[in-house]
Each structure stands twice: as C-alpha cells, then as structure tokens.
Scaffold this active site. Structure first.
Site, PDB file in Angstrom:
ATOM      1  CD  GLU A   1      -4.667  16.066 -16.072  1.00 54.41           C
ATOM      2  OE1 GLU A   1      -3.549  15.566 -15.806  1.00 54.41           O
ATOM      3  OE2 GLU A   1      -5.281  15.829 -17.113  1.00 54.41           O
TER       4      GLU A   1
ATOM      5  CE  LYS B   1      -1.320  13.343 -14.880  1.00 56.59           C
ATOM      6  NZ  LYS B   1      -1.682  13.906 -16.200  1.00 56.59           N
TER       7      LYS B   1
ATOM      8  CG  HIS C   1       0.062  15.342 -24.333  1.00 58.01           C
ATOM      9  ND1 HIS C   1       0.828  16.488 -24.351  1.00 58.01           N
ATOM     10  CD2 HIS C   1       0.829  14.399 -23.731  1.00 58.01           C
ATOM     11  CE1 HIS C   1       2.001  16.247 -23.778  1.00 58.01           C
ATOM     12  NE2 HIS C   1       2.029  14.981 -23.390  1.00 58.01           N
TER      13      HIS C   1
ATOM     14  CE  LYS D   1       4.622  17.131 -14.484  1.00 59.51           C
ATOM     15  NZ  LYS D   1       4.708  15.932 -15.270  1.00 59.51           N
TER      16      LYS D   1
ATOM     17  CG  HIS E   1      -4.129   9.516 -27.724  1.00 56.64           C
ATOM     18  ND1 HIS E   1      -3.564   8.570 -26.904  1.00 56.64           N
ATOM     19  CD2 HIS E   1      -5.281   8.972 -28.198  1.00 56.64           C
ATOM     20  CE1 HIS E   1      -4.340   7.506 -26.880  1.00 56.64           C
ATOM     21  NE2 HIS E   1      -5.392   7.722 -27.650  1.00 56.64           N
TER      22      HIS E   1
ATOM     23  NE  ARG F   1      -4.149  -1.807   1.997  1.00 58.66           N
ATOM     24  CZ  ARG F   1      -4.241  -2.692   2.982  1.00 58.66           C
ATOM     25  NH1 ARG F   1      -3.461  -2.576   4.037  1.00 58.66           N
ATOM     26  NH2 ARG F   1      -5.099  -3.677   2.920  1.00 58.66           N
TER      27      ARG F   1
ATOM     28  CG  ASN G   1      -2.845  16.586 -20.524  1.00 60.37           C
ATOM     29  OD1 ASN G   1      -1.831  15.967 -20.226  1.00 60.37           O
ATOM     30  ND2 ASN G   1      -3.938  16.557 -19.781  1.00 60.37           N
TER      31      ASN G   1
ATOM     32  NE  ARG H   1      -0.053  16.370 -13.263  1.00 60.98           N
ATOM     33  CZ  ARG H   1       0.611  15.585 -12.458  1.00 60.98           C
ATOM     34  NH1 ARG H   1       0.306  15.549 -11.177  1.00 60.98           N
ATOM     35  NH2 ARG H   1       1.602  14.832 -12.896  1.00 60.98           N
TER      36      ARG H   1
ATOM     37  CD  GLU I   1       6.163  16.109 -23.274  1.00 56.78           C
ATOM     38  OE1 GLU I   1       5.529  17.024 -22.725  1.00 56.78           O
ATOM     39  OE2 GLU I   1       5.628  15.051 -23.663  1.00 56.78           O
TER      40      GLU I   1
ATOM     41  CG  HIS J   1       4.723  10.710 -25.708  1.00 60.65           C
ATOM     42  ND1 HIS J   1       3.350  10.686 -25.797  1.00 60.65           N
ATOM     43  CD2 HIS J   1       5.016  11.674 -24.786  1.00 60.65           C
ATOM     44  CE1 HIS J   1       2.834  11.582 -24.966  1.00 60.65           C
ATOM     45  NE2 HIS J   1       3.827  12.188 -24.337  1.00 60.65           N
TER      46      HIS J   1
END
Ligand code: GLY
Length: 373
Positions: free
Chosen positions: A242, A148, A254, A232, A258, A126, A251, A247, A190, A272
């Site tokens: 987010e 993330k 993105h 960031k 994507h 955990r 993206n 946040r 990025e 990417h």
C-alpha cells in the site's frame, strides 16, 4: 471452478474458487498436507465455535480417509479473538504442536480467524505457512487475499500486525448457505466496492444481479466472488504494501465507515461491511459535492447499496453526534498522516482515486449536512 493467481514475486499463490471445495480439501491442499502424512503429526486447524460446529466434522472425516488427523484451536466468534491474549495462546499452541517453518496452519472462518491465524503464523518461528479457508462473503472477497494480518489493541483495530501472505486461499461458495443474511449483505458491500472503485461494467452487473448474489444463486455468486478477487489480486500484486496509491483504493468507504464504526462502539449495531456501505454512499455524495461526479451518479451508488438492504443514509443510524465528533474518530484512523487524511473519492462510478487535499473542517460541515438528512 476458477483459479486466480496472486502474482507476487517469490510468494505467488493461487485463490481457488469451487462450489463444494471443502469436501475435496485433501485434494486441493495436498501440497500442504503431505508433510503431516510423512511425520505422523496432527494438522493444525483454527476455527471459531460456529465454523467448528458446522464444518469440523466433515473436515475431520475427509482427513481421516487419508490417514490424517486435525487438531483444533477454537476461538469465540467476534473481534475479541483478535487480542494479545488469544494470540499468545494460539502461538503457544502452535509451538506445543511442534509446528515448523515448513508447515501450514489452516484458518477456517471469517476475517477474524484469518487475521488472527495469519498474524500468529507471521511471528511464530519468524514465519510459518498458512492456508485460508474463508467462510464469510467478506473474508472470501477481501480479507483472505492479500496478506494483511493483525490483532486489535486498546489503541484501535488492526494496529498490530504484519504483511504475511497465505500459501493458498481455498474458497467454497457453498459454505455461504449457512451464513446469516445480515453478514451476507455486509460482505456484499465489499463486492459493490470493487465495482465502484474500478469496474463500471461490474457495478452495472451488480445493480442487475445483486439479488441473485444475495440469494446465493450459484452462477451469480461465483461470478461476484471471482470478479472481486481478480481485481484484488491485480491490486495486491501491483502494490502489496500500500505504498503506491493502488492498494489504498481498496479502502473506498473505509475512512467514513471507520468513523461510523467508532461512533457505534465497533458493535453489532453496525457491522464493518455495513459501515463500509454507508461510507461509500458518503464518499460518493462528497465527490458529487466537489463536482467530481454528478448528483445522479451519487444517487445511483446509494440506490445500489440500499437495494442490497444496506444502510444508505446517515440519519438511518440515529446517531447523537455532530460532524466534528465523526471527524475526530477519523483522526484516529491508521491512515491519518499528521493532521490530514487521504480520502478515497470517485471520479466516476468505477473510478476511485486518493484525494490528499481534503479539508477536515469541510468534511465536518458535510457530515453535519448529512446528519440532518
Ligand atoms: N482490505 C483492504 C486490503 O486488503 O488492502
């Protein structure tokens, strides 16, 4: 050296950027290594075969000088390591090593290693601590910071994961000397993203100095990494999960990107960062189509991306599909909400916002225009 705090209540941590830091890993990570000295257990390190081959020898030596021993879990390079099977093996390995919730696991690699280790640490007992040692530009400026963590499944990329913050991020810009140029450029996309989304002065600086960053000129490279991470860290501290449209700004590029990654099979055909680069060009051009920025500003964004050797026009990909097919990929994006999608668009170079009024049929028509060139 730059030290950038990520000010999360109860889970604050620091990102340390220092050239040659890996040589001084024992000094920097001392708070997370002392438990291993006391208990005589091996320090768990996770790497891919590339980062193991390049860096493990030196890390083992540094640890040995203070009587510590590293134990290595090594994955194959590439996204396939972010799988249920590898996650299971990694969790079993951590349990067999006897990791406790007070221990820290060290992730030495790019985004794949960081995401995998972070998620394994989120769910093992955990919650075990971890330290990020990112070795690609993309991981240094983006994925290693912010917590993330995820693996991929048949349903899509990063759909199974958790927010689990590292205890420390240790960035050595020197390790980028061994990074292939194509990956360096993909990470640079990025970096440009931070300028475009929230810092016009940084974007201008990157237009003037991007070649020095890509050439790993130490001062320019460290400035690019530190400025990116400072933004960031601010965004993550303000909107960790987010939920506040802050946040989400990270993206930018993105959603378009994507669709391009999906159409090219998430393969080496389009990395990417390359997809994000072209996605940012499309976001800028679509913003201009809506009259939110000028055509000149959209062209300026595209020129900065092209100057970095990144894809800046849709026809250059040679796709055999239409706009509707690309929009269909977007509908499977994890940011999709029912039949609509939030799009990251630009109000200015250096000011992104979340648009929730975008008609997907209009996006399909726009993509058809872009595909024709
Ligand atoms: N890579 C986007 C984020 O960390 O939110």
């Amino acid at each position: 050296m730059a030290v950038i705090p990520v000010a999360l209540a109860g889970r604050a941590y620091e990102v340390v950027i220092e050239r040659g830091l890996l040589d001084r890993i024992v000094e920097h990570a001392e708070p997370y290594l002392t438990r291993y000295s006391r208990t005589d257990r091996a320090v768990p390190f996770v790497a891919d075969t590339n980062t193991r081959d390049i860096f493990a020898g030196d890390v083992n030596d540094r640890l040995a000088w203070v009587g510590l021993k590293a134990e290595w879990f090594v994955v194959e390079p590439g996204e396939d390591a972010k799988s249920w099977a590898v996650l299971e093996r990694l969790c079993d390995w951590l349990l067999a090593l006897g990791v406790t919730r007070s221990d820290h696991v060290f992730a030495l690699g790019g985004g794949v290693v960081g995401d995998l280790v972070g998620f394994a640490c989120a769910i093992t007992k955990r919650g075990v601590g971890f330290v990020q040692l990112p070795t690609t530009l993309l991981a240094q400026v983006d994925s290693s910071v912010g917590g993330k963590t995820a693996i991929n499944t048949r349903a899509g990329k990063n759909l199974i994961g958790a927010f689990h913050q590292p205890s420390q991020v240790l960035i050595d810009p020197l390790v980028l000397d061994t990074l292939p140029d194509r990956e360096m450029r993909a990470g640079f996309a990025e970096v440009l993203k931070y300028g475009l989304l929230g810092d016009a002065a940084f974007f201008s600086w990157l237009e003037a100095n991007g070649d020095k960053v890509l050439a790993r000129e130490p001062h320019a490279l460290e400035n690019a990494i530190a400025t990116s991470i400072a933004m960031k860290a601010r965004i993550v501290a303000a909107d960790e999960r987010e939920t506040l449209d802050q946040r989400a700004l990270l993206n930018l590029g993105h959603t378009f990107g994507h669709a391009l990654e999906a159409e090219t099979g998430f393969s080496d055909r389009l990395l990417h960062g390359e997809a994000v680069a072209l996605g940012m060009v499309l976001a800028a051009r679509y913003s201009a189509r809506r009259g939110e920025i000028s055509d000149g500003d959209a062209a300026r964004a595209a020129a900065a991306i092209a100057a970095a050797g990144l894809p800046a026009s849709l026809p250059s990909l040679g796709l055999a599909c239409n706009g509707a097919a690309l929009v269909d990929h977007m509908r499977h994006d994890k940011k999709a909400e029912g039949t609509t999608l939030p799009f990251l668009l630009l109000r200015a170079l250096g000011e992104a916002y979340v648009a929730r009024d975008v008609d997907l049929a209009d996006i399909a028509a726009f993509m058809d225009e872009e595909l024709r060139g």
